[in-house]
Design a protein around this motif. Structure first.
Motif: not given
Lengths: 85, 312
Positions: B29-30, B186-187, B212-213, B224-227
């Motif tokens: 994100g940053l 973030v996605a 922010a997962p 899978e952060t973005v998912q």
């Protein structure tokens, strides 16, 4: 001489590799298949480490932590994660 | 229409090789925030993952002047800096465009510990951007419960799942009557970029919350952060909206859910993917507790739908 004086001041300066050579953390390495890649730049935008070159889609393995976000997000499946030796 | 990926600027404010975990949503994100703000900015950090990941002296992982401050003072310190800059410009010691002062704070420093300083800064309407990257727990210290932790979630201090719902911090900030409030995740980087650019050009207090997962805290697989972030939006557990001078407008795909054109995905699938809800899903009263979580989400959607109708 200038860099030496910089190092002794209690101030941090923006430098690549502030956490060391983070590529050594990696267990799997992302490999780009340039035949399939259509340069959509989705891997570049989601890369948390900013190690993917935007134009050429090459990866800086010195700092890539091998998180695999690029491989999951790639819409064409051009990025595969290969086991580090 | 959000800015397309190919039109995002080249500038990188988060440097490679910082100390964040692989797949960290905060640095993800940053990076987008950095593209929107540019290099003329001053960053304030309270104790959080982002401070731990900035690297060791004499090296710094972010390409801004960074100031590390105490946990409770993000809002007041940012106010002080922005006032000092204005005075310096008046006295002629500073020329050109004033740098953007922004605070990059986790959910602990926003929801719980930093709330009174933030509330004060919002009430004074000081010219700062306050970013909250919300990973729904104190992840830096090993995942403890925070005000942002949703109902039913496992943390080390709530081993059987949290019993209370989370706060709606963005709505609380909206009711401070500040010029700009937005939520992002973030996605959807184009959407986040647009919101930061908009905030940068508005004088006064701006609040942007980025979901922010965190794969360590939420216990899902690292890639899978973005998912996970996308699933949160599709299930309605996270809503994308922005409010200029109190007028709420929704962004895609949340606008489709709010307007009823598209049904939100059932929350089960989103919960199943996360290890932090495992005990809840395996327990004897699983169904009633999932219904409780679904109830929380439905209530938030209903509330903000009605709040958006107030435009004066």
């Amino acid at each position: 001489m200038k860099s030496l004086t910089k190092a002794y001041r209690p101030i941090s300066w923006p430098t690549k590799g502030a956490g060391g050579d983070t590529g050594s953390w990696r267990t799997h390495r992302p490999v780009v298949d340039t035949q399939i890649c259509n340069k959509c730049q989705i891997c570049w935008v989601y890369c948390p480490e900013a190690v993917i070159d935007r134009q050429e889609i090459t990866i800086d393995y010195r700092y890539c932590k091998g998180c695999g976000v690029c491989a999951v997000e790639c819409p064409t499946g051009a990025i595969s994660m290969e086991m580090e030796e | 229409m959000a800015t397309s990926i190919k039109k995002l600027p080249d500038i990188e404010q988060v440097l490679s090789g910082n100390g964040a975990c692989g797949g960290c949503p905060a640095t993800m994100g940053l990076r987008i925030v950095g593209k929107a703000l540019g290099s003329n900015a001053i960053m304030l950090l309270t104790p959080s993952c982002s401070v731990a990941s900035m690297g060791m002296t004499p090296r710094l992982g972010y390409n801004w002047p960074c100031i590390n401050i105490t946990f409770a003072s993000a809002g007041s310190s940012a106010s002080g800096i922005t006032h000092a800059l204005e005075v310096m410009q008046e006295k002629g010691r500073l020329h050109g465009e004033l740098p953007t002062v922004f605070a990059w704070v986790g959910d602990g420093g926003t929801y719980d510990i930093g709330f009174q300083a933030l509330s004060g800064a919002a009430e004074r309407n000081d010219n700062i951007i306050f970013f909250c990257y919300n990973n729904e727990a104190y992840s830096n210290t090993g995942v403890q419960r925070s005000g942002a932790t949703p109902r039913g979630s496992f943390t080390t201090t709530t081993p059987t799942g949290k019993r209370q719902p989370k706060k709606n911090m963005a709505l609380l900030m909206l009711e401070h009557n500040i010029p700009y409030v937005a939520t992002a995740t973030v996605a959807y980087p184009g959407d986040l970029y647009d919101k930061v650019v908009k905030a940068k050009n508005i004088p006064g207090m701006k609040y942007i919350e980025i979901q922010a997962p965190c794969y360590l805290g939420w216990q899902f697989d690292m890639p899978e952060t973005v998912q996970m972030s996308r699933m949160a939006v599709r299930s309605g557990a996270w809503l994308l909206w922005e409010a200029e001078n109190g007028k709420i407008s929704f962004n895609n795909p949340s606008s489709l859910i709010i307007s009823g054109k598209k049904d939100a995905a059932p929350v089960d699938e989103y919960l199943m993917k996360q290890g932090r809800f495992n005990r809840l899903l395996k327990g004897p009263d699983a169904e009633s507790r999932i219904a409780e979580i679904q109830g929380d989400i439905d209530r938030e959607i209903a509330f903000i739908r009605e709040r958006a109708k107030i435009t004066i």
